[in-house]
Design a protein around this motif. Structure first.
Motif, mmCIF file in Angstrom:
data_model
loop_
_atom_site.group_PDB
_atom_site.id
_atom_site.type_symbol
_atom_site.label_atom_id
_atom_site.label_comp_id
_atom_site.label_asym_id
_atom_site.label_seq_id
_atom_site.Cartn_x
_atom_site.Cartn_y
_atom_site.Cartn_z
ATOM 1 N N ASN A 152 0.818 -1.212 0.000
ATOM 2 C CA ASN A 152 0.000 0.000 0.000
ATOM 3 C C ASN A 152 0.855 1.267 0.000
ATOM 4 O O ASN A 152 0.558 2.224 -0.739
ATOM 5 N N PHE A 172 2.268 -10.754 11.413
ATOM 6 C CA PHE A 172 2.875 -10.080 10.260
ATOM 7 C C PHE A 172 4.393 -10.253 10.218
ATOM 8 O O PHE A 172 5.035 -9.780 9.289
ATOM 9 N N GLN A 227 4.854 -4.067 8.483
ATOM 10 C CA GLN A 227 3.912 -4.738 7.575
ATOM 11 C C GLN A 227 2.480 -4.608 8.086
ATOM 12 O O GLN A 227 1.541 -4.469 7.289
ATOM 13 N N ARG A 228 2.283 -4.624 9.395
ATOM 14 C CA ARG A 228 0.943 -4.375 9.935
ATOM 15 C C ARG A 228 0.525 -2.927 9.685
ATOM 16 O O ARG A 228 -0.631 -2.657 9.323
ATOM 17 N N HIS A 236 -0.729 -2.613 6.224
ATOM 18 C CA HIS A 236 -2.074 -3.189 6.123
ATOM 19 C C HIS A 236 -3.128 -2.194 6.598
ATOM 20 O O HIS A 236 -4.168 -2.006 5.941
ATOM 21 N N GLU A 237 -2.878 -1.541 7.721
ATOM 22 C CA GLU A 237 -3.834 -0.582 8.272
ATOM 23 C C GLU A 237 -3.945 0.656 7.394
ATOM 24 O O GLU A 237 -5.041 1.184 7.186
ATOM 25 N N LYS A 278 -6.260 0.137 4.535
ATOM 26 C CA LYS A 278 -7.680 0.317 4.871
ATOM 27 C C LYS A 278 -8.064 1.793 4.843
ATOM 28 O O LYS A 278 -9.160 2.161 4.396
#
Length: 476
Positions: free
Chosen positions: A59, A204, A235-236, A239-240, A243
């Protein structure tokens, strides 16, 4: 150059930028872009895929592909409070008297969200604690804060909520967007705790045996395990953030919003957070806006944390105050030749709330960075390096034990466990990006060292620094 002349130059630049980004009429004012400023915590370069490190951050990599990535962005301090204060005010950490970690930002210093608010924006701060209301860590602090009304941020923005829970961060983000008045542009600083210690993003984390350990660190099994935890947090985080981007797109706001992603300071890693080395200061900085920023750019210009506020204000079409010491980097958005700074500066001050028992809690240093060289001035050079936030971790305790037993490789022993540091350190950032080879005191680099000391001294004088100046006085 005097402060008056510098202020005049910044005022002229701001007026020109208003014409470029906002135009003279009210119609253009109504088209001010939304601004989403995402701030990660303790995040060093190069630990994102788009910076060339082997990690899964699709992302943020996509954000870089669609915008501009700055490789040489540095914060004004390797600590969150000091760094965030400069980001928030567009001024040097010294200039705004924020070198003590637990200090609240004085109401005397305007923050750029306040200027956005006056310019028509609905403004907010949410997520990770922003750190600038000071620390209530003793009964005495409580009494003083209440008596003098030192917590100011409730008056600086429209929306102020903080949380350390990762799910609640996303909830606050949506809550803020739902509250933006119809027809108003918004500004939101969205803060994340990742990748700050404690590392707990287990699902993660990569396999410690397969990760790439940076060249500047000793490669041990325990260090690999610890570092895998750090990469898992990043990496987390990605991911957030994904979103957040999806929600922006779902609401039809992605093409109307300037997105800025930045680390608040370097990671709590070997020679990182709390030090003036690259791992402590060099942070990721990415910006994207479909209309304003040419996609796919990688910029090597020197950027300071002071530059964020004037850049955002320029994009919003709002003049930056003459007191700002930062420079807008918006001229770099279209890939044209541009140099924001010949030199940038950073400071090391008190850290955390502890008493000054070691250099993790209390250290004093300054640095100047040019296009090629960096000079570090360690004012407390007699004291050894002590790590911030990881002195009790197994990997560090093992290194310490190896040092005590005389079994640690000499290279790492000298870098990490010397009884005292050099007062001055000079590094060639092109030839020695890991900052292993101190060139200070070498005859062939005398001219460079003296020039950087002179420029650092000039900056310290103008910023009314309380440290002894770095250029030795003339003999009597």
């Amino acid at each position: 150059m005097s402060r008056v002349n510098i202020g005049l130059i910044f005022t002229i630049l701001s007026l020109l930028s208003n014409a470029l980004f906002a135009g003279p009429g009210k119609k253009e004012k109504q088209n001010q872009p939304n601004i989403l400023f995402i701030l990660s915590d303790d995040h060093s370069v190069p630990f994102l895929g788009c910076y060339g490190y082997p990690i899964k951050t699709p992302n943020l990599d996509k954000l870089a592909k669609e915008g501009i990535l700055y490789k040489r962005a540095n914060t004004t301090a390797p600590q969150c409070v000091l760094s965030r204060a400069a980001i928030m005010t567009g001024r040097s950490t010294l200039d705004i008297r924020m070198t003590r970690f637990t200090a609240p930002l004085s109401a005397d210093f305007v923050s750029y969200p306040e200027l956005l608010r006056k310019g028509g924006y609905y403004t907010g701060i949410s997520g990770r604690n922003f750190h600038l209301n000071g620390a209530r860590n003793t009964a005495v602090s409580d009494e003083v804060f209440d008596k003098y009304n030192l917590e100011t941020f409730k008056n600086r923005v429209d929306y102020l909520k903080t949380t350390g829970n990762i799910d609640s961060i996303y909830y606050q983000y949506n809550d803020f967007l739902n509250k933006v008045p119809k027809g108003k542009p918004f500004f939101l600083q969205l803060g994340y705790t990742d990748p700050h210690r404690i590392f707990n993003a287990k699902e993660f984390e990569p396999d410690p045996d397969t990760i790439k350990v940076p060249e500047g660190w000793p490669d041990t099994k325990l260090l690999r395990k610890d570092f895998a935890g750090y990469l898992g947090e990043i990496q987390r985080l990605d991911h957030e953030v994904g979103k957040v981007f999806e929600e922006l797109k779902r609401r039809g706001l992605d093409k109307k919003t300037l997105v800025v992603f930045m680390g608040d300071n370097g990671g709590a890693l070997v020679r990182g957070k709390g030090t003036l080395y690259n791992t402590g200061l060099n942070i990721p900085l990415i910006m994207r806006h479909p209309d304003l920023i040419k996609p796919g750019q990688v910029s090597n210009i020197l950027v300071s944390g002071e530059d964020i506020a004037p850049t955002i204000l320029q994009v919003a079409g709002i003049a930056a105050p003459k007191e700002f010491t930062g420079v807008s980097v918006a001229p770099s958005f279209q890939g044209k030749p541009f140099q924001a700074h010949e030199y940038i500066y950073a400071v090391r001050g008190a850290h955390g709330s502890g008493l000054p028992t070691n250099t993790a809690h209390f250290d004093l240093g300054r640095t100047i960075i040019s296009d090629r060289y960096k000079l570090i001035y360690n004012a407390l050079w007699q004291l050894p390096y002590y790590p911030v936030d990881f002195s009790g971790q197994p990997f560090w305790l093992e290194l310490q034990q190896l040092h005590n037993e005389g079994k640690l490789e000499e290279k790492w022993d000298k870098l990490l466990f010397s009884e005292r540091r050099s007062m001055f350190e000079l590094f060639d950032e092109q030839a020695d990006p890991n900052e292993f080879n101190n060139l200070a005191g070498k005859p062939e680099y005398k001219e460079i060292e003296e020039k950087l000391k002179g420029k650092l001294q000039e900056w310290m004088i103008l910023n009314e620094d309380y440290l002894p100046l770095p250029v030795a006085p003339r003999p009597k």
